[in-house]
Design an enzyme around this catalytic site. Structure first.
Site, short mmCIF file in Angstrom:
data_model
loop_
_atom_site.label_atom_id
_atom_site.label_comp_id
_atom_site.label_asym_id
_atom_site.label_seq_id
_atom_site.Cartn_x
_atom_site.Cartn_y
_atom_site.Cartn_z
CE LYS A 59 -41.18 6.73 63.44
NZ LYS A 59 -40.92 6.75 61.99
CD GLN A 103 -38.02 6.53 59.74
OE1 GLN A 103 -38.84 5.90 60.39
NE2 GLN A 103 -37.95 7.85 59.77
CG ASP A 126 -45.57 4.38 58.58
OD1 ASP A 126 -45.67 5.20 59.51
OD2 ASP A 126 -44.49 3.96 58.13
N1 LIG Z 1 -42.37 5.39 57.44
C1 LIG Z 1 -42.23 6.52 58.14
N2 LIG Z 1 -43.09 6.80 59.13
C2 LIG Z 1 -42.97 7.95 59.86
O1 LIG Z 1 -43.78 8.21 60.78
C3 LIG Z 1 -41.88 8.83 59.57
C4 LIG Z 1 -41.01 8.48 58.53
N3 LIG Z 1 -41.22 7.33 57.82
N4 LIG Z 1 -39.98 9.28 58.20
C5 LIG Z 1 -39.67 10.48 58.95
C6 LIG Z 1 -40.89 11.07 59.60
C7 LIG Z 1 -40.58 12.01 60.74
N5 LIG Z 1 -41.24 11.46 61.90
C8 LIG Z 1 -41.17 12.00 63.17
C9 LIG Z 1 -41.56 11.32 64.30
C10 LIG Z 1 -41.43 11.85 65.56
C11 LIG Z 1 -40.88 13.10 65.74
C12 LIG Z 1 -40.71 13.63 67.11
O2 LIG Z 1 -41.17 13.06 68.08
N6 LIG Z 1 -40.01 14.75 67.28
C13 LIG Z 1 -39.74 15.35 68.56
C14 LIG Z 1 -38.28 15.73 68.67
C15 LIG Z 1 -37.87 16.79 67.68
C16 LIG Z 1 -36.38 16.90 67.52
O3 LIG Z 1 -35.69 17.23 68.50
O4 LIG Z 1 -35.90 16.61 66.42
C17 LIG Z 1 -40.66 16.55 68.79
O5 LIG Z 1 -41.20 17.07 67.79
O6 LIG Z 1 -40.81 16.96 69.91
C18 LIG Z 1 -40.49 13.81 64.64
C19 LIG Z 1 -40.63 13.27 63.36
C20 LIG Z 1 -41.82 10.28 61.56
N7 LIG Z 1 -41.65 10.02 60.26
#
Ligand SMILES: Nc1nc(=O)c2c([nH]1)NC[C@@H]1CN(c3ccc(C(=O)N[C@@H](CCC(=O)O)C(=O)O)cc3)C=[N+]21
Length: 287
Positions: A59, A103, A126
């Site tokens: 982020k 988070q 969020d």
């Molecule tokens: N308050 C809060 N807001 C969130 O938005 C939040 C959170 N807590 N807690 C955890 C989850 C998880 N999350 C992700 C964001 C981006 C990828 C992302 O970009 N992943 C890449 C890389 C995957 C990898 O290699 O692990 C992809 O899918 O291509 C994944 C998961 C946001 N979250």
């Protein structure tokens, strides 16, 4: 390996995310030149879970790309709910902070619900605050959760019809399943929400024109569970030694889908891009 004739069925989340980030970057420039405001995001990370650290880093990097000022607040895992609430309060009152991201998950002894409610609804990038969730439920979509918002954006980009279609969501979490259902209902889809207690999942998924899977179970959805021509969003991420897996058996399901998101490179990057959009929205509405 993937037959190349299926390639055009893949929704490239990285490309869509770039497009969204481009819009945000130009919005940020406008806000700076017209009102002298640089949007700011404060991220709060409690503890040092490696996956959470990685997501927060993603982020922050997105903020850098679009010109949002990002500030990182770290609390030790053994800090108290009161300390967290005090930090949130100070950020609520900080004029340079337009969006606050707490988070998740938090360590066991915290109340995430109470903490999310403490965030000013106007800074809730969020979209998790009950006020914003309530507005979403009555069809007034402002700050909505980032992942379902990304799915809606992809549906729009690909001109996928929603009205009157059967939308099936697997997973009923507050962060994905429930807001996704509300957003699809707001667009007049017929929505079914399945979850861990659904006794015949396949009965539902086979009828889905639009299928959103956010169960967190590796390869839960097999080819025999989807309808020919379905549009499929895979929100699951399971990390194993040998790679990252979605909730959909991608290699086989793509043979029946008309459009499908991969993991990685699908919904994840789009989620982060929508967060950037939301921080810009918060800043634009700030006084
Ligand atoms: N308050 C809060 N807001 C969130 O938005 C939040 C959170 N807590 N807690 C955890 C989850 C998880 N999350 C992700 C964001 C981006 C990828 C992302 O970009 N992943 C890449 C890389 C995957 C990898 O290699 O692990 C992809 O899918 O291509 C994944 C998961 C946001 N979250």
């Amino acid at each position: 390996m993937l037959d190349e004739s299926y390639e055009s069925r893949i929704i490239d989340g990285k490309v869509l995310a770039q497009q969204v980030e481009e819009e945000v970057r130009s919005g940020v420039e406008d806000l700076e030149s017209n009102r002298g405001i640089t949007p700011g995001l404060a991220t709060i990370l409690v503890g040092d879970d490696p996956a959470s650290k990685m997501y927060v880093r993603l982020k922050h990097r997105a903020c850098e790309r679009v010109g949002i000022r990002a500030e990182d607040f770290l609390l030790p895992a053994d800090s108290t709910q009161e300390e967290l609430l005090a930090l949130i309060d100070s950020l609520n009152n900080n004029k340079d902070v337009h969006g606050i991201l707490l988070q998740l998950p938090l360590p066991e002894h915290f109340s995430p619900q109470e903490a999310m409610e403490a965030i000013s609804p106007a800074k809730d990038a969020d979209g998790f605050h009950p006020y914003n969730m309530g507005k979403l439920m009555i069809g007034d979509e402002g700050l909505v959760p980032c992942t379902p918002h990304g799915v809606i954006r992809a549906l729009e980009e690909y001109n996928v019809p929603v009205k009157g279609k059967n939308a099936v969501i697997v997973g009923h979490s507050n962060v994905v399943g429930k807001p996704m259902a509300a957003m699809l209902l707001n667009r007049n889809a017929s929505v079914s929400v399945c979850h861990i207690f659904t006794d015949d999942l396949k009965k539902y998924t086979l009828g889905a024109d639009i299928l959103v899977v956010a169960a967190g179970v590796k390869h839960l959805i097999k080819a025999d569970m989807v309808k020919e021509g379905a549009v499929i969003f895979d929100v699951g991420i399971t990390k194993e030694e040998d790679g990252v897996y979605g909730d959909v058996d991608f290699e086989n399901v793509i043979k029946k889908a008309s459009l499908i998101t991969p993991v990685p490179g699908g919904v994840g990057p789009l989620t982060v891009a929508m967060l950037m959009k939301h921080v810009l929205m918060c800043a634009e509405k700030s006084l």
